[in-house]
Scaffold this motif. Structure first.
Motif, mmCIF file in Angstrom:
data_model
loop_
_atom_site.group_PDB
_atom_site.id
_atom_site.type_symbol
_atom_site.label_atom_id
_atom_site.label_comp_id
_atom_site.label_asym_id
_atom_site.label_seq_id
_atom_site.Cartn_x
_atom_site.Cartn_y
_atom_site.Cartn_z
ATOM 1 N N ALA A 30 14.653 -18.415 -11.384
ATOM 2 C CA ALA A 30 13.648 -17.293 -12.256
ATOM 3 C C ALA A 30 12.457 -18.436 -12.100
ATOM 4 O O ALA A 30 11.317 -18.017 -11.670
ATOM 5 N N ALA A 33 11.070 -18.296 -8.304
ATOM 6 C CA ALA A 33 9.912 -16.871 -7.862
ATOM 7 C C ALA A 33 8.832 -17.102 -8.393
ATOM 8 O O ALA A 33 7.817 -16.853 -7.379
ATOM 9 N N LEU A 34 9.131 -17.820 -9.720
ATOM 10 C CA LEU A 34 7.108 -18.155 -10.410
ATOM 11 C C LEU A 34 6.301 -19.503 -9.007
ATOM 12 O O LEU A 34 5.391 -18.932 -8.855
ATOM 13 N N VAL A 51 5.983 -9.355 -10.450
ATOM 14 C CA VAL A 51 6.961 -10.148 -10.427
ATOM 15 C C VAL A 51 7.405 -10.225 -11.582
ATOM 16 O O VAL A 51 8.669 -9.955 -11.283
ATOM 17 N N ILE A 52 7.285 -10.508 -12.693
ATOM 18 C CA ILE A 52 8.132 -10.886 -13.906
ATOM 19 C C ILE A 52 8.057 -9.248 -14.503
ATOM 20 O O ILE A 52 8.992 -9.406 -14.623
ATOM 21 N N GLY A 55 9.952 -7.730 -11.580
ATOM 22 C CA GLY A 55 10.539 -7.727 -10.718
ATOM 23 C C GLY A 55 11.872 -7.745 -11.189
ATOM 24 O O GLY A 55 13.247 -7.054 -10.990
ATOM 25 N N SER A 56 12.244 -7.760 -12.762
ATOM 26 C CA SER A 56 12.834 -7.656 -13.816
ATOM 27 C C SER A 56 13.410 -6.448 -13.659
ATOM 28 O O SER A 56 14.778 -6.292 -13.932
ATOM 29 N N ARG A 58 13.468 -4.996 -10.509
ATOM 30 C CA ARG A 58 13.641 -4.031 -8.955
ATOM 31 C C ARG A 58 14.505 -3.497 -8.807
ATOM 32 O O ARG A 58 15.430 -3.320 -7.719
ATOM 33 N N ALA A 299 16.766 -12.473 -12.200
ATOM 34 C CA ALA A 299 16.579 -13.322 -11.492
ATOM 35 C C ALA A 299 16.208 -13.132 -10.382
ATOM 36 O O ALA A 299 14.801 -13.752 -9.573
ATOM 37 N N TRP A 302 12.885 -11.195 -9.275
ATOM 38 C CA TRP A 302 12.178 -11.592 -9.637
ATOM 39 C C TRP A 302 11.589 -12.238 -8.428
ATOM 40 O O TRP A 302 10.639 -12.254 -7.418
ATOM 41 N N LYS A 305 10.324 -9.467 -5.525
ATOM 42 C CA LYS A 305 9.205 -9.520 -5.898
ATOM 43 C C LYS A 305 8.158 -10.458 -5.007
ATOM 44 O O LYS A 305 7.124 -10.300 -4.677
#
Length: 431
Positions: A30, A33-34, A51-52, A55-56, A58, A299, A302, A305
């Motif tokens: 996670a 990803a950020l 993303v968040i 992505g959750s 995805r 994760a 995320w 993405k």
């Protein structure tokens, strides 16, 4: 180029934290990803929404498939089908430790097409290990046979197929076409491991002393409690998916078949209320068993993405295009050589850092089917040999063998399987 270096630094920092187990895999993925999203030029709203939030979900298709697969594994365990399959294999092997080992390997592989979670693995292993040790197999060899059988079986778990396809959005058919020859190679590698272990002089001497004394006593303990046809339950979804049925209905058929067929005289049909309660309980247990995998998938979603974002892909394209060979022969050779990097949550581990790397490669234009099946081929090393796997760590503790000793024992055979998978990937998708 500076942006690409920054993204690689983020990969390296959180990859090292993950591999050294200083940070849990879920948290590391996670944070990676950020970090990649920020360094790659995504704004606050993009990180928050793309993303968040997006992505959750995805890998939502994979979430549900894993859940249904875990429910099938739970009911196969609850009804005694898994236990009976192992015990039947021990009986069929008779007084030949070699045949017992082969049949137990096959039994573990068949069960592994449906089971999910450490608890289910422990249930199977605690039945198999005493049988193998009692007929003379060293503990290291018994551990290796079970782990290779498990790794062979999970290749054919339809829930895993959905996950592999969902990572880069490839067709499920592509995963199945790759899995069939690679699974055959894994079977040959497993049989090769058994043959290698049975040809050691110390093992033969142990058989001579113990097999005749204990084999009859050992196999006589195992009597069938479940109708023979119920033993087909773990592989029914696999067969149905191969012939074209969608994954979720295939799992439903397998679950209902296991619930009904596991009772003598089809008592499950005569007591539908009891059968449905059992199915409900299996789904409840399936949620618990599937939770760790689903958490990782959040994760990973995320991370996918982030790396598929246009700015990140554009930043990484020049560097990665220079690294990935155009020649498929060199491509295959490179990934075969690097396949052990799937160990220790390394850069080719699809359940860790590898999900981000193949996402970047797919985003810059590498054939998604090629790069996905290449990464899944590298997992053929990870599944039976990675010391950081919970089932490897438990096996080492249960058998009183150092976990790295088990890795060294099975790695050559797992590496052969990975090589076969990469060659199949290049042959099927490298044109």
């Amino acid at each position: 180029m500076i942006g690409a270096i920054g993204i690689l630094v983020v990969f390296a920092i959180f990859g090292i934290l993950m591999m050294t187990e200083l940070v849990p895999t879920f948290v590391a993925l996670a944070a990676m990803a950020l970090g990649i999203a920020a360094v790659g030029g995504l704004g606050y709203e993009q990180i928050l929404n793309d993303v968040i939030v997006d992505g959750s979900t995805r890998l939502s298709a994979a979430f549900v498939a894993v859940f249904f697969g875990a429910a099938l594994g739970a009911i196969v365990e609850q009804t005694g089908i898994a236990e009976d399959l192992v015990k039947s294999a021990a009986e069929l092997g008779g007084d030949s430790p070699f045949m017992v080992a082969i049949l137990l390997y096959l039994a573990v592989a068949v069960i592994s097409t449906s089971i999910s979670g450490l608890g289910a693995f422990i249930m199977i292993a605690t039945i198999v290990f005493p049988i193998m040790v009692s007929i003379g197999f060293p503990r290291k060899a018994a551990a290796g046979i079970v782990l290779l059988g498990y790794a062979n079986g999970v290749m054919f778990n339809p829930a895993n197929w959905v996950f592999y396809a969902d990572v880069t959005g490839i067709n499920l058919q592509s995963v199945m076409v790759w899995a069939l020859p690679t699974g055959g190679a894994a079977l040959l590698a497993g049989l090769g491991y058994i043959t290698f272990q049975t040809r050691t002089s110390s093992l033969q001497a142990t058989w001579a002393m113990e097999a005749g004394v204990e084999s009859e006593e050992t196999t006589s303990q195992f009597k069938s409690n479940v109708p023979t046809y119920a033993l087909l339950s773990p592989v029914i979804p696999v067969g149905l998916v191969v012939v074209g049925l969608p994954v979720l209905p295939a799992f439903v058929v397998g679950i209902l078949f296991a619930a009904v067929a596991s009772k003598p005289g089809l008592e499950g049909l005569k007591n539908p209320g009891q059968t449905l309660n059992q199915v409900t309980h299996a789904f409840h247990e399936g949620i618990s068993n599937a939770a760790p995998a689903i958490a990782l998938m959040v994760a990973i979603g995320w991370l996918l993405k982030a790396v598929f974002a246009e700015s990140v892909a554009t930043t990484m394209e020049p560097l990665l295009s220079a690294i990935i060979p155009d020649s498929m022969v060199l491509y295959a050779a490179m990934f075969i050589l690097l396949a052990p990097l799937a160990l220790y949550r390394g850069p080719l581990n699809l359940w860790g850092l590898g999900s981000g790397i193949i996402g970047v490669l797919a985003a810059i234009g590498v054939n998604p089917a090629l790069i996905t099946t290449t990464a899944v081929s590298a997992l053929r090393v990870q599944a039976p040999a990675d010391p950081t796997n919970t089932h490897n760590a438990w096996t080492a503790d249960e058998m009183g063998v150092n976990v790295n000793t088990i890795t060294k024992s099975v790695l050559p055979f797992a590496w052969i399987t990975a090589a076969a998978g990469i060659i199949a990937s290049v042959y099927l998708f490298g044109a």
